[in-house]
Design a protein around this motif. Structure first.
Motif, PDB file in Angstrom:
ATOM      1  N   UNK A 134     -24.191 -46.372  19.971  1.00 54.65           N
ATOM      2  CA  UNK A 134     -24.907 -45.616  18.946  1.00 54.65           C
ATOM      3  C   UNK A 134     -24.327 -44.222  18.806  1.00 54.65           C
ATOM      4  N   UNK A 135     -23.956 -43.863  17.583  1.00 55.78           N
ATOM      5  CA  UNK A 135     -23.453 -42.531  17.251  1.00 55.78           C
ATOM      6  C   UNK A 135     -24.515 -41.861  16.391  1.00 55.78           C
ATOM      7  N   UNK A 136     -24.974 -40.687  16.784  1.00 54.59           N
ATOM      8  CA  UNK A 136     -25.966 -39.946  16.013  1.00 54.59           C
ATOM      9  C   UNK A 136     -25.247 -38.826  15.264  1.00 54.59           C
ATOM     10  N   UNK A 137     -25.184 -38.946  13.934  1.00 50.56           N
ATOM     11  CA  UNK A 137     -24.474 -37.978  13.102  1.00 50.56           C
ATOM     12  C   UNK A 137     -25.465 -37.047  12.419  1.00 50.56           C
ATOM     13  N   UNK A 138     -25.235 -35.781  12.608  1.00 50.51           N
ATOM     14  CA  UNK A 138     -26.117 -34.744  12.088  1.00 50.51           C
ATOM     15  C   UNK A 138     -25.720 -34.364  10.654  1.00 50.51           C
ATOM     16  N   UNK A 139     -26.682 -34.436   9.757  1.00 44.51           N
ATOM     17  CA  UNK A 139     -26.476 -33.938   8.401  1.00 44.51           C
ATOM     18  C   UNK A 139     -27.116 -32.561   8.342  1.00 44.51           C
ATOM     19  N   UNK A 140     -26.277 -31.542   8.190  1.00 50.56           N
ATOM     20  CA  UNK A 140     -26.766 -30.169   8.196  1.00 50.56           C
ATOM     21  C   UNK A 140     -27.160 -29.751   6.792  1.00 50.56           C
ATOM     22  N   UNK A 141     -28.319 -29.163   6.698  1.00 50.99           N
ATOM     23  CA  UNK A 141     -28.835 -28.666   5.434  1.00 50.99           C
ATOM     24  C   UNK A 141     -29.560 -27.358   5.689  1.00 50.99           C
ATOM     25  N   UNK A 142     -29.626 -26.524   4.695  1.00 50.70           N
ATOM     26  CA  UNK A 142     -30.320 -25.249   4.840  1.00 50.70           C
ATOM     27  C   UNK A 142     -31.829 -25.469   4.795  1.00 50.70           C
ATOM     28  N   UNK A 143     -32.503 -24.935   5.795  1.00 45.96           N
ATOM     29  CA  UNK A 143     -33.953 -25.035   5.861  1.00 45.96           C
ATOM     30  C   UNK A 143     -34.534 -23.634   5.960  1.00 45.96           C
ATOM     31  N   UNK A 144     -35.661 -23.415   5.319  1.00 48.13           N
ATOM     32  CA  UNK A 144     -36.329 -22.129   5.400  1.00 48.13           C
ATOM     33  C   UNK A 144     -37.027 -21.993   6.752  1.00 48.13           C
ATOM     34  N   UNK A 145     -37.325 -20.780   7.137  1.00 50.47           N
ATOM     35  CA  UNK A 145     -38.029 -20.550   8.404  1.00 50.47           C
ATOM     36  C   UNK A 145     -39.392 -21.249   8.429  1.00 50.47           C
ATOM     37  N   UNK A 146     -40.185 -21.186   7.358  1.00 53.07           N
ATOM     38  CA  UNK A 146     -41.452 -21.932   7.393  1.00 53.07           C
ATOM     39  C   UNK A 146     -41.244 -23.442   7.548  1.00 53.07           C
ATOM     40  N   UNK A 147     -40.182 -23.968   6.928  1.00 52.17           N
ATOM     41  CA  UNK A 147     -39.932 -25.401   7.066  1.00 52.17           C
ATOM     42  C   UNK A 147     -39.511 -25.735   8.490  1.00 52.17           C
ATOM     43  N   UNK A 148     -38.720 -24.862   9.132  1.00 50.84           N
ATOM     44  CA  UNK A 148     -38.367 -25.074  10.542  1.00 50.84           C
ATOM     45  C   UNK A 148     -39.631 -25.113  11.397  1.00 50.84           C
ATOM     46  N   UNK A 149     -40.561 -24.211  11.147  1.00 50.78           N
ATOM     47  CA  UNK A 149     -41.816 -24.191  11.917  1.00 50.78           C
ATOM     48  C   UNK A 149     -42.577 -25.497  11.705  1.00 50.78           C
ATOM     49  N   UNK A 150     -42.631 -25.950  10.465  1.00 52.56           N
ATOM     50  CA  UNK A 150     -43.283 -27.225  10.163  1.00 52.56           C
ATOM     51  C   UNK A 150     -42.584 -28.368  10.901  1.00 52.56           C
ATOM     52  N   UNK A 151     -41.252 -28.366  10.907  1.00 54.54           N
ATOM     53  CA  UNK A 151     -40.492 -29.428  11.576  1.00 54.54           C
ATOM     54  C   UNK A 151     -40.738 -29.435  13.084  1.00 54.54           C
ATOM     55  N   UNK A 152     -40.845 -28.265  13.693  1.00 53.09           N
ATOM     56  CA  UNK A 152     -41.173 -28.202  15.126  1.00 53.09           C
ATOM     57  C   UNK A 152     -42.459 -28.980  15.384  1.00 53.09           C
ATOM     58  N   UNK A 153     -43.486 -28.699  14.585  1.00 55.49           N
ATOM     59  CA  UNK A 153     -44.776 -29.361  14.778  1.00 55.49           C
ATOM     60  C   UNK A 153     -44.680 -30.850  14.441  1.00 55.49           C
ATOM     61  N   UNK A 154     -44.113 -31.171  13.300  1.00 49.09           N
ATOM     62  CA  UNK A 154     -44.033 -32.554  12.844  1.00 49.09           C
ATOM     63  C   UNK A 154     -43.234 -33.426  13.814  1.00 49.09           C
ATOM     64  N   UNK A 155     -42.067 -32.951  14.221  1.00 49.41           N
ATOM     65  CA  UNK A 155     -41.219 -33.735  15.125  1.00 49.41           C
ATOM     66  C   UNK A 155     -41.854 -33.863  16.513  1.00 49.41           C
ATOM     67  N   UNK A 156     -42.553 -32.835  16.954  1.00 55.80           N
ATOM     68  CA  UNK A 156     -43.225 -32.908  18.257  1.00 55.80           C
ATOM     69  C   UNK A 156     -44.320 -33.961  18.233  1.00 55.80           C
ATOM     70  N   UNK A 157     -45.128 -33.969  17.195  1.00 54.04           N
ATOM     71  CA  UNK A 157     -46.170 -34.994  17.065  1.00 54.04           C
ATOM     72  C   UNK A 157     -45.521 -36.379  16.988  1.00 54.04           C
ATOM     73  N   UNK A 158     -44.420 -36.482  16.247  1.00 52.91           N
ATOM     74  CA  UNK A 158     -43.709 -37.761  16.152  1.00 52.91           C
ATOM     75  C   UNK A 158     -43.165 -38.226  17.490  1.00 52.91           C
ATOM     76  N   UNK A 159     -42.688 -37.288  18.307  1.00 48.52           N
ATOM     77  CA  UNK A 159     -42.202 -37.640  19.645  1.00 48.52           C
ATOM     78  C   UNK A 159     -43.345 -38.166  20.504  1.00 48.52           C
ATOM     79  N   UNK A 160     -44.473 -37.502  20.459  1.00 47.17           N
ATOM     80  CA  UNK A 160     -45.631 -37.947  21.245  1.00 47.17           C
ATOM     81  C   UNK A 160     -46.016 -39.361  20.837  1.00 47.17           C
ATOM     82  N   UNK A 161     -46.047 -39.622  19.542  1.00 50.43           N
ATOM     83  CA  UNK A 161     -46.387 -40.962  19.040  1.00 50.43           C
ATOM     84  C   UNK A 161     -45.342 -41.981  19.503  1.00 50.43           C
ATOM     85  N   UNK A 162     -44.060 -41.634  19.416  1.00 46.74           N
ATOM     86  CA  UNK A 162     -42.987 -42.557  19.808  1.00 46.74           C
ATOM     87  C   UNK A 162     -43.059 -42.883  21.298  1.00 46.74           C
TER      88      UNK A 162
END
Length: 169
Positions: A135-163
């Motif tokens: 498995x190769x994990x390829x990162x697609x880089x895109x510009x994200x705003x600071x509020x969106x980064x904060x949202x992603x921290x929360x969203x991805x953390x909840x997703x990790x807990x669920x996973x």
């Protein structure tokens, strides 16, 4: 409270901002694009395949119809085979199951998964539970705003807990 925010931010940096699982794209049997922000990752993955890194690109299409963005990708010819699919469920887990099933059918032993930066580590965790090949994990880089980064921290953390709470693929 400020110390807690700083601690969470520092802990999240190698997980969400600078994911240690990010690989350099290389030749594989198939490339799969995870659904998301409709930010260009689909065309990025197709361009990698067209450069000779894979003969097939699986493009997740978890969106409701009509969706002009996905139609512009899925309904036009490409230099490589592009297979658009609706994951079941419409989550990373459904996408990982589709890859597992297609890999078994097509005898694929290697795959590249393309997603955007904050999702990369969690996607690696979920997909690797279903796909046992290289498995190769390829990162697609895109510009994200600071509020969106904060949202992603929360969203991805909840997703990790669920996973982590879910067993198997």
């Amino acid at each position: 409270m400020i110390a807690l925010v700083v601690l969470v931010t520092l802990i999240g940096l190698p997980v969400y901002v600078f994911p240690v699982v990010a690989d350099s794209p290389r030749k594989v049997d198939v490339i799969m694009v995870l659904g998301g922000r409709q930010d260009g990752r689909e065309n990025y993955a197709i361009s990698l395949a067209e450069k000779g890194l894979a003969p097939v690109v699986l493009v997740s299409d978890p969106y409701l119809r009509p969706d002009p963005y996905m139609e512009a990708i899925c309904d036009v010819p490409h230099q490589v085979k592009v297979v658009c699919f609706n994951p079941d469920p419409r989550t990373t887990r459904g996408e990982a199951r589709f890859l597992r099933d297609q890999a078994a059918q097509n005898h694929w032993t290697s795959a590249m998964v393309v997603t955007f930066t904050p999702h990369l580590t969690r996607a690696d965790y979920i997909v690797s539970r279903c796909f046992t090949g290289d498995l190769v994990m390829a990162e697609y880089k895109t510009d994200l705003t600071l509020p969106y980064w904060a949202y992603m921290y929360a969203y991805q953390t909840v997703g990790f807990v669920r996973a982590v709470a879910q067993s198997g693929c």
